[in-house]
Design a protein around this motif. Structure first.
Motif, PDB file in Angstrom:
ATOM      1  N   LYS A  33       0.841  -1.210   0.000  1.00 53.00           N
ATOM      2  CA  LYS A  33       0.000   0.000   0.000  1.00 53.00           C
ATOM      3  C   LYS A  33       0.875   1.259   0.000  1.00 53.00           C
ATOM      4  O   LYS A  33       0.658   2.183  -0.800  1.00 53.00           O
ATOM      5  N   GLU A  34       1.864   1.284   0.864  1.00 52.20           N
ATOM      6  CA  GLU A  34       2.724   2.466   0.964  1.00 52.20           C
ATOM      7  C   GLU A  34       3.533   2.678  -0.313  1.00 52.20           C
ATOM      8  O   GLU A  34       3.667   3.800  -0.803  1.00 52.20           O
ATOM      9  N   ALA A  35       4.064   1.598  -0.862  1.00 47.75           N
ATOM     10  CA  ALA A  35       4.882   1.704  -2.074  1.00 47.75           C
ATOM     11  C   ALA A  35       4.070   2.168  -3.265  1.00 47.75           C
ATOM     12  O   ALA A  35       4.543   2.963  -4.089  1.00 47.75           O
ATOM     13  N   GLU A  37       0.905   3.677  -3.203  1.00 50.70           N
ATOM     14  CA  GLU A  37       0.040   4.850  -3.033  1.00 50.70           C
ATOM     15  C   GLU A  37       0.772   6.089  -2.530  1.00 50.70           C
ATOM     16  O   GLU A  37       0.230   7.199  -2.609  1.00 50.70           O
ATOM     17  N   ASN A  38       1.976   5.920  -2.017  1.00 53.05           N
ATOM     18  CA  ASN A  38       2.675   7.075  -1.441  1.00 53.05           C
ATOM     19  C   ASN A  38       4.158   7.051  -1.808  1.00 53.05           C
ATOM     20  O   ASN A  38       5.024   7.419  -1.010  1.00 53.05           O
ATOM     21  N   SER A  39       4.461   6.627  -3.030  1.00 53.85           N
ATOM     22  CA  SER A  39       5.861   6.513  -3.454  1.00 53.85           C
ATOM     23  C   SER A  39       6.572   7.864  -3.397  1.00 53.85           C
ATOM     24  O   SER A  39       6.022   8.890  -3.794  1.00 53.85           O
ATOM     25  N   GLN A  40       7.798   7.839  -2.902  1.00 53.75           N
ATOM     26  CA  GLN A  40       8.639   9.040  -2.855  1.00 53.75           C
ATOM     27  C   GLN A  40       9.766   8.970  -3.890  1.00 53.75           C
ATOM     28  O   GLN A  40      10.658   9.820  -3.891  1.00 53.75           O
ATOM     29  N   LEU A  41       9.729   7.988  -4.772  1.00 54.32           N
ATOM     30  CA  LEU A  41      10.860   7.745  -5.668  1.00 54.32           C
ATOM     31  C   LEU A  41      11.146   8.915  -6.596  1.00 54.32           C
ATOM     32  O   LEU A  41      12.310   9.299  -6.783  1.00 54.32           O
ATOM     33  N   GLU A  42      10.112   9.460  -7.223  1.00 50.11           N
ATOM     34  CA  GLU A  42      10.335  10.558  -8.166  1.00 50.11           C
ATOM     35  C   GLU A  42      10.933  11.772  -7.471  1.00 50.11           C
ATOM     36  O   GLU A  42      11.855  12.417  -7.991  1.00 50.11           O
ATOM     37  N   THR A  43      10.426  12.084  -6.290  1.00 53.44           N
ATOM     38  CA  THR A  43      10.947  13.231  -5.544  1.00 53.44           C
ATOM     39  C   THR A  43      12.394  12.998  -5.126  1.00 53.44           C
ATOM     40  O   THR A  43      13.259  13.871  -5.290  1.00 53.44           O
ATOM     41  N   LEU A  44      12.676  11.815  -4.588  1.00 50.18           N
ATOM     42  CA  LEU A  44      14.045  11.493  -4.196  1.00 50.18           C
ATOM     43  C   LEU A  44      14.978  11.536  -5.406  1.00 50.18           C
ATOM     44  O   LEU A  44      16.097  12.069  -5.318  1.00 50.18           O
ATOM     45  N   GLY A  45      14.528  10.981  -6.530  1.00 51.28           N
ATOM     46  CA  GLY A  45      15.346  10.976  -7.732  1.00 51.28           C
ATOM     47  C   GLY A  45      15.657  12.374  -8.229  1.00 51.28           C
ATOM     48  O   GLY A  45      16.785  12.685  -8.633  1.00 51.28           O
ATOM     49  N   HIS A  46      14.654  13.238  -8.212  1.00 49.31           N
ATOM     50  CA  HIS A  46      14.866  14.622  -8.651  1.00 49.31           C
ATOM     51  C   HIS A  46      15.857  15.343  -7.733  1.00 49.31           C
ATOM     52  O   HIS A  46      16.779  16.023  -8.204  1.00 49.31           O
ATOM     53  N   ARG A 465      10.092   0.995  -8.592  1.00 52.13           N
ATOM     54  CA  ARG A 465       9.083   0.771  -7.539  1.00 52.13           C
ATOM     55  C   ARG A 465       8.955  -0.723  -7.233  1.00 52.13           C
ATOM     56  O   ARG A 465       8.886  -1.135  -6.070  1.00 52.13           O
ATOM     57  N   ASN A 466       8.907  -1.548  -8.265  1.00 52.33           N
ATOM     58  CA  ASN A 466       8.880  -3.002  -8.056  1.00 52.33           C
ATOM     59  C   ASN A 466      10.084  -3.467  -7.244  1.00 52.33           C
ATOM     60  O   ASN A 466       9.970  -4.333  -6.368  1.00 52.33           O
ATOM     61  N   ASN A 467      11.242  -2.889  -7.558  1.00 56.60           N
ATOM     62  CA  ASN A 467      12.460  -3.290  -6.857  1.00 56.60           C
ATOM     63  C   ASN A 467      12.431  -2.874  -5.387  1.00 56.60           C
ATOM     64  O   ASN A 467      12.952  -3.585  -4.523  1.00 56.60           O
ATOM     65  N   ALA A 468      11.838  -1.715  -5.103  1.00 53.70           N
ATOM     66  CA  ALA A 468      11.712  -1.276  -3.714  1.00 53.70           C
ATOM     67  C   ALA A 468      10.772  -2.203  -2.936  1.00 53.70           C
ATOM     68  O   ALA A 468      11.033  -2.541  -1.778  1.00 53.70           O
ATOM     69  N   ILE A 469       9.687  -2.618  -3.586  1.00 51.45           N
ATOM     70  CA  ILE A 469       8.759  -3.574  -2.951  1.00 51.45           C
ATOM     71  C   ILE A 469       9.470  -4.898  -2.683  1.00 51.45           C
ATOM     72  O   ILE A 469       9.378  -5.458  -1.581  1.00 51.45           O
ATOM     73  N   LEU A 470      10.154  -5.407  -3.688  1.00 50.01           N
ATOM     74  CA  LEU A 470      10.898  -6.659  -3.542  1.00 50.01           C
ATOM     75  C   LEU A 470      11.878  -6.576  -2.387  1.00 50.01           C
ATOM     76  O   LEU A 470      11.935  -7.470  -1.527  1.00 50.01           O
ATOM     77  N   THR A 471      12.651  -5.491  -2.347  1.00 55.33           N
ATOM     78  CA  THR A 471      13.673  -5.337  -1.312  1.00 55.33           C
ATOM     79  C   THR A 471      13.052  -5.244   0.073  1.00 55.33           C
ATOM     80  O   THR A 471      13.533  -5.868   1.030  1.00 55.33           O
TER      81      THR A 471
END
Length: 519
Positions: A33-35, A37-46, A465-471
């Motif tokens: 759910k968190e990964a 619905e509330n992903s921070q990946l784009e912000t962190l990447g930027h 995102r898939n990789n973050a969920i997996l990890t």
């Protein structure tokens, strides 16, 4: 015998319950759910790639990235610190501008290499020359006397700027074969000439500098449209620049046709002396077994031709996002969940080797290390790393991951340990169960690995995102697993190269004073 049988049945039942519980596990549901619905990946990447930029060891940008990561973790309620492990040649990139000024004016595409000395403030203007064809080193030494005041082109001329896949799509078979034959002949002639000169790509720049050249001009084509690999300079007083294939080829042809082209180079940079080097370490402390560790691993540094997006910005994002998610979904892990953002991986796994050397207690307590490095793609391969019984636990942990992720993954057990390549090798050499989460290619080797095009726009966030969920799920499962992971090593296969049985790699000490002159 009865006692052993009862123990085996008990273990099997415990593992069955362990696996069954994952199907409706509230922690796994919270991770998903968190990964999603509330992903921070784009912000962190930027913030990391666009804002801070490339992270070359020894630069202010590398230290800025370490401090940024510590602040991010603190904002998520996760304890983090920068841990110094050595020193490096301090350097800061400034403006690079390269122009042809004769026989006509044209701005050129290129940049100074890492740790390049600067030009004078107003730049350097000089005629270009190319390496001669020589019979032996004596003839080359004689030619060296002619380079004073010149800029020397030290890379071969590429016969085509089109990658092979473009030829395969559009050329006739006869034309394609002809090009490849001509290219092979040019490569053989170039290599033979370098041998005749008595130098190689590492020693040649120093010889040219000593002979009075005022600059070195290289071009390391990465066999794709618009991509060059950008590494380090090997000069001490004169600038070294890399030009993209198209401009380098034009200048090379102008030299060969006798037109004596001249270029003007401005390469602003600062020698900052000695800079400390760090790993960023963060952890969520274990509630039951705090001295056992699940380690999330990714190197933080990059080369600086691009902004280090897929090598290894994406691995960094995966581990940061996984830690953020775990802090929300699993704030009280049984074992300590730690993340290591390693420095100076690009120069030989130095940060992780230093950590392994400096923290034998943590290495002894490792439950599992999960490392991600090779690009933005979704994970498609996981090896057991040579640990004989790794399937017993990795297989169970992977079973809890959504099938839409694991269906993409090919596993190899027991596999073999790495001898380099990325930071999990540092842990494997010390006997700790460490595993590479290996990604889909996405043209990594040609287009983004160490190139001028390794930038934010190459990130495939759905895959990351898939990789973050997996990890995150693997870390959770490893933390909860009832037993300590088995470290028994498999019998390694026979080497195809030597015909002898492979031996387990041994730990290597890091370089702790990189690029610094010996006193």
């Amino acid at each position: 015998m009865l006692r052993k049988t009862s123990l085996l049945i008990a273990l099997l039942l415990a593992n069955s319950v362990f696996l069954l519980a994952q199907e409706q596990d509230p922690v796994i549901q919270a991770i998903l759910k968190e990964a999603n619905e509330n992903s921070q990946l784009e912000t962190l990447g930027h913030e990391l790639m666009d804002g801070i930029g490339p992270r070359l060891v020894g630069t202010p940008q590398m230290k800025k990235a370490h401090d940024w990561a510590v602040a991010k973790y603190a904002g998520w309620g996760i304890s983090a610190k920068n841990e110094q492990w050595g020193e490096w040649k301090g350097w800061e990139r400034g403006i690079s501008h390269i122009d042809m000024v004769y026989p006509r004016v044209q701005s050129l595409q290129g940049t100074q290499l890492a740790w390049s000395p600067a030009t004078p403030k107003k730049g350097t203007t000089a005629e270009l020359v190319v390496l001669p064809m020589v019979k032996d080193s004596m003839e080359f030494v004689k030619w060296l006397s002619t380079v004073k005041g010149k800029m020397v082109m030290v890379s071969k001329l590429e016969p085509t700027g089109r990658p092979d896949y473009n030829w395969e799509e559009f050329a006739t078979e006869k034309s394609f074969e002809k090009m490849k034959k001509e290219r092979d002949e040019m490569d053989k002639a170039w290599n033979a000439n370098m041998k005749n000169m008595g130098y190689n790509s590492r020693t040649l720049p120093e010889a040219l500098e000593a002979a009075g050249a005022v600059g070195i001009v290289a071009s390391y084509w990465s066999k794709g449209f618009g991509v060059n690999k950008i590494f380090s300079a090997r000069t001490k007083k004169i600038p070294t620049v890399d030009l993209e294939l198209e401009d380098y080829g034009m200048l090379y042809r102008l030299v060969e046709s006798g037109q004596k082209p001249q270029i003007h180079v401005v390469a602003e940079s600062k020698d900052l002396g000695v800079s400390p080097t760090f790993n960023t370490i963060a952890e969520i402390k274990g509630s039951e077994k705090p001295d056992e560790y699940v380690i999330l691993s990714a190197h933080f540094d990059s080369w600086d031709g691009g902004t280090g997006a897929t090598d290894n910005g994406t691995g960094t994002l995966v581990m940061m996002e996984a830690m953020r998610i775990l802090k929300k979904a699993y704030p009280n892990p049984k074992r300590t969940i730690m993340v290591g953002h390693w420095g100076s991986e690009e120069q030989g796994l130095n940060g992780s080797r230093a950590f392994v050397e400096d923290h034998p207690d943590i290495v002894a307590g490792v439950q599992a290390v999960f490392n991600q490095d090779n690009g933005t793609g979704r994970v498609v391969r996981i090896s057991g790393g040579g640990f004989l019984n790794s399937y017993d636990y990795l297989g169970k942990w992977l079973h809890a991951v959504p099938k839409e992720i694991t269906d993409e993954i090919e596993t190899t057990f027991p596999g073999t340990p790495a001898r380099g390549g990325s930071d999990y090798a540092s842990f494997q050499a010390a006997g700790a169960p460490a595993f590479s989460l290996s990604s889909l290619n996405w043209s990594y080797w040609n287009y983004t690995w160490h190139t001028n095009r390794d930038t934010y726009d190459k990130i495939i966030f759905d895959d990351v995102r898939n990789n973050a969920i997996l990890t995150a799920i693997l870390a959770y499962m490893a933390s909860e697993y009832p037993e300590k992971t088995d470290r028994e090593k498999a019998v390694l296969p026979i080497s195809d190269r030597t015909g002898e049985q492979l031996e387990w790699p041994t730990p290597r000490s890091p370089e702790r004073k990189g690029g610094l002159e010996e006193n």
